[in-house]
Design a protein around this motif. Structure first.
Motif, short mmCIF file in Angstrom:
data_model
loop_
_atom_site.label_atom_id
_atom_site.label_comp_id
_atom_site.label_asym_id
_atom_site.label_seq_id
_atom_site.Cartn_x
_atom_site.Cartn_y
_atom_site.Cartn_z
N TYR A 62 52.37 22.29 -10.40
CA TYR A 62 51.00 22.21 -9.91
C TYR A 62 50.80 23.05 -8.65
CZ TYR A 62 50.38 18.43 -13.19
OH TYR A 62 50.30 17.70 -14.33
N THR A 63 51.90 23.32 -7.96
CA THR A 63 51.79 24.06 -6.70
C THR A 63 53.12 24.75 -6.42
OG1 THR A 63 51.48 23.84 -4.32
CG2 THR A 63 52.40 21.96 -5.46
N GLU A 67 55.36 21.13 1.12
CA GLU A 67 56.72 20.58 1.11
C GLU A 67 56.96 19.96 -0.26
OE1 GLU A 67 55.19 18.15 4.90
OE2 GLU A 67 57.09 17.48 4.04
N SER A 68 57.76 20.63 -1.04
CA SER A 68 58.10 20.03 -2.33
C SER A 68 59.52 19.53 -2.27
CB SER A 68 57.99 21.07 -3.44
OG SER A 68 56.65 21.42 -3.64
N ASP A 69 59.74 18.38 -2.85
CA ASP A 69 61.10 17.91 -3.04
C ASP A 69 61.88 19.01 -3.75
OD1 ASP A 69 62.49 15.08 -4.92
OD2 ASP A 69 63.42 16.67 -3.72
N GLU A 74 58.60 21.67 -9.01
CA GLU A 74 57.96 22.56 -8.04
C GLU A 74 59.00 23.22 -7.13
OE1 GLU A 74 56.62 19.78 -8.94
OE2 GLU A 74 54.60 20.35 -9.56
N ARG A 348 58.80 10.92 -8.32
CA ARG A 348 58.71 11.63 -7.05
C ARG A 348 59.25 10.82 -5.88
NH1 ARG A 348 55.42 15.65 -6.53
NH2 ARG A 348 54.27 14.75 -4.79
N ARG A 418 60.17 3.45 0.83
CA ARG A 418 59.14 2.43 0.68
C ARG A 418 58.88 2.16 -0.81
NH1 ARG A 418 56.22 7.40 1.02
NH2 ARG A 418 54.57 7.11 -0.48
N PRO A 422 51.80 5.72 -5.36
CA PRO A 422 50.84 5.52 -6.44
C PRO A 422 50.94 6.60 -7.52
CG PRO A 422 49.74 6.14 -4.40
CD PRO A 422 51.16 5.92 -4.06
N LEU A 423 50.58 6.20 -8.71
CA LEU A 423 50.66 7.09 -9.86
C LEU A 423 49.54 8.11 -9.83
CD1 LEU A 423 51.95 7.51 -12.77
CD2 LEU A 423 50.01 6.19 -13.59
N VAL A 424 49.91 9.38 -9.96
CA VAL A 424 48.93 10.43 -10.22
C VAL A 424 49.53 11.27 -11.34
CG1 VAL A 424 47.70 12.44 -9.34
CG2 VAL A 424 48.17 10.52 -7.82
N ARG B 8 50.83 15.27 3.26
CA ARG B 8 51.63 15.67 2.10
C ARG B 8 51.03 15.11 0.81
NH1 ARG B 8 58.17 15.21 1.82
NH2 ARG B 8 58.37 15.65 -0.38
N TRP B 12 49.33 17.21 -2.38
CA TRP B 12 49.70 17.02 -3.79
C TRP B 12 48.47 16.72 -4.63
CZ3 TRP B 12 53.02 18.11 -7.34
CH2 TRP B 12 53.08 17.38 -8.51
N ALA B 15 46.57 19.80 -5.25
CA ALA B 15 47.25 20.67 -6.21
C ALA B 15 47.01 20.18 -7.64
CB ALA B 15 48.74 20.71 -5.91
N VAL B 16 47.03 18.86 -7.81
CA VAL B 16 46.83 18.32 -9.15
C VAL B 16 45.39 18.50 -9.61
CG1 VAL B 16 46.83 16.18 -10.47
CG2 VAL B 16 48.72 16.69 -8.98
N ALA B 47 45.43 10.26 -14.73
CA ALA B 47 45.60 8.83 -14.54
C ALA B 47 45.91 8.65 -13.06
CB ALA B 47 46.74 8.31 -15.39
N VAL B 48 45.11 7.85 -12.38
CA VAL B 48 45.27 7.68 -10.93
C VAL B 48 45.36 6.21 -10.60
CG1 VAL B 48 44.19 8.07 -8.68
CG2 VAL B 48 43.99 9.79 -10.45
N ASP B 49 46.37 5.86 -9.80
CA ASP B 49 46.55 4.49 -9.36
C ASP B 49 45.28 3.95 -8.70
OD1 ASP B 49 47.57 2.77 -6.75
OD2 ASP B 49 48.66 2.31 -8.59
N LEU B 52 45.12 3.93 -4.84
CA LEU B 52 44.93 5.29 -4.35
C LEU B 52 43.47 5.68 -4.50
CD1 LEU B 52 46.03 7.98 -3.37
CD2 LEU B 52 46.56 8.56 -5.71
#
Lengths: 626, 66
Positions: A62-63, A67-69, A74, A348, A418, A422-424, B8, B12, B15-16, B47-49, B52
Motif C-alpha cells: 500500500y505504501t 515507517e514500515s515493519d 512493505e 502487523r 499492547r 484495530p483491523l483495517v 504512524r 497507514w 496509504a490504504v 473492513a475497518v474495526d 477505529l
C-alpha cells in the motif's frame, strides 16, 4: 556491456500484478533470492526481439514510504527498490494500477514518482471499468503524471506484445523528471470519462461483488455459509487423508515383508528399508493433503472470499486476544503449521503475531489425521459412522477451542506489546482465480513441505530406527516363544526409554509401546502410525495380513490382559490435540521469532497441557466405563 | 475527515485509502461491534474495526449515485 535491465512490478494487492507477470513471463519464473512475506518474489527473464529484461514481481504493497515493519511486505518491497536504486542495472518501476480504484492507487504513484527511479504505469481492469460505465483517458493521465501510462484488460489478446513494447520504450526513454505533487482526486476526476462503450460482454464486477456480498455477508446467511465452506474444506482433506492412513499402513507392511524375506541383509538392509524408505514414504504420503489444502486456500484467497471470512471472524478472534488477520495463519495451520507460521507475518502487531504463532500448532494439522484415523478405527469401528465422524469433528473443534483458550491465557500472562491493533483490511472485488497461479502455489507448497518438513521427518525416522535397533540396558519381557527380532526390539534403547516413561504415562493409560510411538513422534507426528506399525507389526510378523488396528486391539500386557481400551484411544488423541510433536514447527518458530525462548515455551506448555488433558480424559473415560 | 490517531497509524490508513477528503459509504457492519464494511471514493472497499471507525470524523454529503 550494460547490465540487463530490471523491471520491477509494484502495486497494491489485488491490482492484477501476478496475472500480468504470468502473461509477460509465460510462467517460467523462478523464486528470487529476495524472499517475500506472503508470497515469494518471482523473477523471470523476458526476451523479445527488442532485447531482454529481468521482470520481478514484488509483493502487493500500500505504501513504500513511512515507517514500515521491515518484516512486512512493505518493508521487503522498499528494501528491494532501494537495492535497485543503488545497483548498476538500468531500472524501471512499473506500477500495476487497478483502474477501478484510481484515486486510492494514485497515492502509491505519488510515492513511487518521488523516488526518482524511472516509472511507468499499467492501468489494468479497463474492462471492469467499462462495465461500470467509465473509461480511462490514458493520454491525459500520462500527461498529468509525467510518466507513460498504458491501459489494459486481462482479456487483451495482444497483452504481452503491447506491454513489452511499452516497457522497452520506457526503458529507452526513461521519464524521471520530478513533477510537482498532485491532487489524486482532481486528477482522477479529470481523466475518467463516462462511457457507453461496454458491449455488455463485460460483467460489472462491482454489481457482482455487491450481490454476492449481500448473501455472503448477510447477518445470518453469511456466518452459516462460511461455516459450511470451512466444513467442506476440511471434509475434502479428510477424504484424502483417510486413504493415506491405509496407504502408510500398507506401505509399512510391505516393507516389513521385504525385510523378513531378506533377513540375511542384516542391519544395513533394515536401515535402508525401515529407516530411509519408511521415512521417505511417510513424507510422500502427506504431500497430497498439503497440496490440496494449499490449492483450496489459494482459490478462496484469489476469489476474494478470504477477506470476507476475515471480516466475519474478526470479532470472535479479538475476544481471544487475536484479530481478523490471525484467521489466515490459523486456517492454513490446518494443513501444516510450518508455512502458517510464515503466514503470520501479515499480522502487523508483534504481540498478536507472537500469540498467533504460539497457538497455531494447536490447530488440527494434516499430520494428526492418520493417528486419529487409526485410533478411531481401532476402538470405535463398531460405532455408527455418525459417532466416528463426530469424533473427528470434535477433535478439529478441540484444536480450535484450545487454541483460542491458549491465546487468552497468553494475552494475560505474556506481556508483549499492547492488545491487537484495530483491523483495517481491503475487501477486494470477487474475481475468478487464475488456474495457473493457483497451481503454481500448490507446487511451491509441496516443494517447501519436502524441504522444510520432509527433511526433518527423514532424520527423525532414522534416529527412531537407530533407537529401535540398538540394544539398550534391559532386555524387557518379550512374550514366550518370540522370534529373535521381537526379542531384540524389546531390548532396544527405544523400548527401555518407553519403559522408563511408563510411570509418567500410566495415569493416561499408555504403556511402553505407545510411549515409543510418542518418542518417535517427538520429531514428527507423521511417524506415529509407522512407528506403531513397526512395534506391533514385528510382534505379529507371522500374521502380516492383519491390519494394525486389529493388532492394537488384541495387544496384551505381560499379564495377558488387554493393554488398551477406548479410554486409551481418547487419551492418546487428547494428547495429540495439544502436544507440539513437530521439530519442524519448533524450528520454524525459532526462525520467525529469532530466539530459542519461544520454541521452548511452545514445547513445554503444549506437552504439559497435553499430559494433563490425556490423564484427565483417561481417568474420566475409565470411570465412565469405557 | 480528521483522524485522531498516532502519526504512524494515520499514515497507514492514508496509504490504504482512508485519507482526508475521501468520500465514504457504509455498506454494512458485522454484529456485536464487529468491523464496518466501507467503500472509499467509489472504488476501494475496506473492513475497518468499529472502535477505529469512531476515531474518524465524517460529515454527510449529498447522496451520490455510485
Amino acid at each position: 556491456m550494460t547490465a540487463v535491465p530490471v523491471v520491477a512490478l509494484v502495486g497494491r494487492p489485488n491490482a492484477g500484478k501476478s496475472t500480468l507477470f504470468n502473461a509477460l513471463t509465460g510462467g517460467h519464473a523462478k523464486v528470487g533470492n529476495f524472499p517475500g512475506v506472503t508470497v515469494d518474489v518471482l523473477e523471470a527473464v523476458v526476451t523479445l526481439d527488442e532485447g531482454s529484461f529481468v521482470c520481478v514481481d514484488l509483493p502487493g504493497v500500500y505504501t513504500v514510504e513511512g515507517e514500515s515493519d521491515p518484516e512486512s511486505d512493505e518493508g521487503h518491497a522498499r528494501r528491494y527498490l532501494d537495492r535497485l536504486r543503488n545497483g548498476a542495472a538500468p531500472t524501471l518501476i512499473v506500477q500495476v494500477l487497478d483502474s477501478t480504484q484510481l484515486v486510492t492507487s494514485l497515492g502509491l504513484t505519488r510515492e513511487l514518482r518521488r523516488r526518482g527511479t524511472p516509472l511507468a504505469v499499467l492501468a489494468t481492469q479497463s474492462d471492469a471499468l467499462l462495465a461500470q460505465g467509465f473509461s480511462l483517458d490514458t493520454q491525459a493521465l500520462s500527461q498529468k503524471l509525467g510518466v507513460p501510462v498504458v491501459g489494459l484488460s486481462s482479456r487483451d489478446a495482444d497483452l504481452r506484445e503491447r506491454v513489452s513494447k511499452a516497457l522497452f520504450e520506457a526503458l529507452r526513454n526513461p521519464a524521471s523528471a520530478p513533477v510537482d505533487d498532485f491532487d489524486a482526486r482532481a486528477i482522477a476526476h479529470s481523466v475518467l470519462r463516462k462511457s457507453t462503450e461496454n458491449e455488455g460482454s463485460n460483467v460489472n464486477s462491482r454489481h457482482r461483488t455487491e450481490r454476492l456480498d449481500a448473501v455472503l455477508l448477510h447477518p445470518v446467511l453469511g456466518p452459516a455459509l462460511f461455516f459450511g465452506v470451512m466444513t467442506l474444506l476440511f471434509a475434502a482433506v479428510f477424504f484424502v487423508a483417510d486413504p493415506v492412513t491405509a496407504l502408510i499402513d500398507a506401505f509399512n507392511r510391505r516393507l516389513g515383508t521385504s525385510v523378513d524375506s531378506s533377513l540375511g541383509g542384516g542391519w544395513l538392509s533394515s536401515l535402508v528399508v525401515d529407516g530411509v524408505l519408511g521415512g521417505a514414504g511417510t513424507v510422500l504420503a502427506f504431500l497430497p493433503q498439503i497440496v490440496i489444502l494449499t490449492v483450496v486456500l489459494e482459490l478462496i484467497d484469489a476469489s476474494g472470499y478470504l477477506a470476507r471470512g476475515t471480516f466475519l471472524v474478526d470479532r470472535a478472534l479479538r475476544f481471544s486476544g487475536l484479530g481478523g488477520r490471525s484467521f489466515v495463519p490459523l486456517l492454513s495451520a490446518h494443513a501444516c503449521a510450518v508455512p502458517a507460521i510464515s503466514a503470520a507475518r501479515i499480522i502487523r502487531d508483534p504481540g498478536q503475531r507472537l500469540r498467533t504463532i504460539l497457538v497455531l500448532p494447536l490447530m488440527t494439522c494434516s499430520a494428526r489425521i492418520p493417528t486419529y484415523g487409526l485410533f478411531i478405527a481401532t476402538f470405535f469401528a463398531a460405532q455408527s459412522v455418525w459417532v466416528r465422524a463426530s469424533l473427528f469433528v470434535g477433535l478439529y473443534g478441540a484444536g480450535l477451542f484450545f487454541g483460542l483458550v491458549a491465546s487468552l491465557v497468553l494475552e494475560r500472562t505474556v506481556k508483549q506489546g499492547r492488545t491487537a491493533p484495530p483491523l483495517v483490511l481491503e475487501m477486494p472485488p470477487y474475481r475468478m482465480p487464475q488456474a495457473s497461479v493457483v497451481a503454481r502455489a500448490g507446487a511451491r507448497a509441496a516443494q517447501r513441505f519436502v524441504r522444510d518438513v520432509g527433511s526433518v521427518i527423514l532424520v527423525a525416522a532414522l534416529v527412531l530406527w537407530a533407537l529401535l535397533s540398538v540394544p539398550g540396558p534391559t532386555p524387557g519381557t518379550p512374550p514366550p516363544g518370540a522370534s529373535p527380532r521381537v526379542v531384540a526390539m524389546h531390548g532396544s534403547v527405544a523400548a527401555s526409554l518407553g519403559r522408563t516413561l511408563e510411570p509418567v504415562t500410566a495415569p493416561a493409560g499408555f504403556d511402553w509401546r505407545l510411549n515409543v510411538g510418542l518418542l518417535g513422534s517427538l520429531g514428527a507426528r507423521e511417524l506415529m502410525v509407522g512407528t506403531l506399525g513397526v512395534i506391533f507389526g514385528i510382534e505379529g510378523a507371522d500374521d502380516d495380513v492383519e491390519p494394525l488396528a486389529e493388532r492394537i486391539r488384541n495387544a496384551k500386557g505381560p499379564d495377558g490382559r488387554p493393554s488398551y481400551s477406548p479410554a486409551t484411544a481418547l487419551a492418546l488423541m487428547a494428547f495429540f490435540v495439544l502436544a507440539c510433536q513437530c521439530m519442524s514447527t519448533l524450528a520454524a518458530v525459532r526462525r520467525e521469532t529469532r530466539s530459542w525462548r519461544w520454541p521452548m515455551v511452545l514445547f513445554v506448555y503444549t506437552y504439559a497441557a497435553a499430559w494433563l488433558l490425556a490423564v484427565g480424559v483417561f481417568q474420566v473415560a475409565r470411570a465412565a466405563g469405557l | 475527515m480528521a483522524l485522531r490517531l498516532t502519526p504512524r497509524e494515520a499514515a497507514w490508513l492514508r496509504a490504504v485509502g482512508l485519507a482526508e477528503g475521501a468520500s465514504v459509504t457504509l455498506l454494512r457492519r458485522a454484529p456485536f461491534s464487529g468491523p464496518l464494511h466501507l467503500r472509499i471514493d467509489g472504488g476501494t472497499e475496506l473492513a475497518v474495526d468499529c472502535t477505529l471507525a469512531r476515531a474518524i470524523d465524517v460529515s454527510p454529503t449529498a447522496p451520490v449515485s455510485s
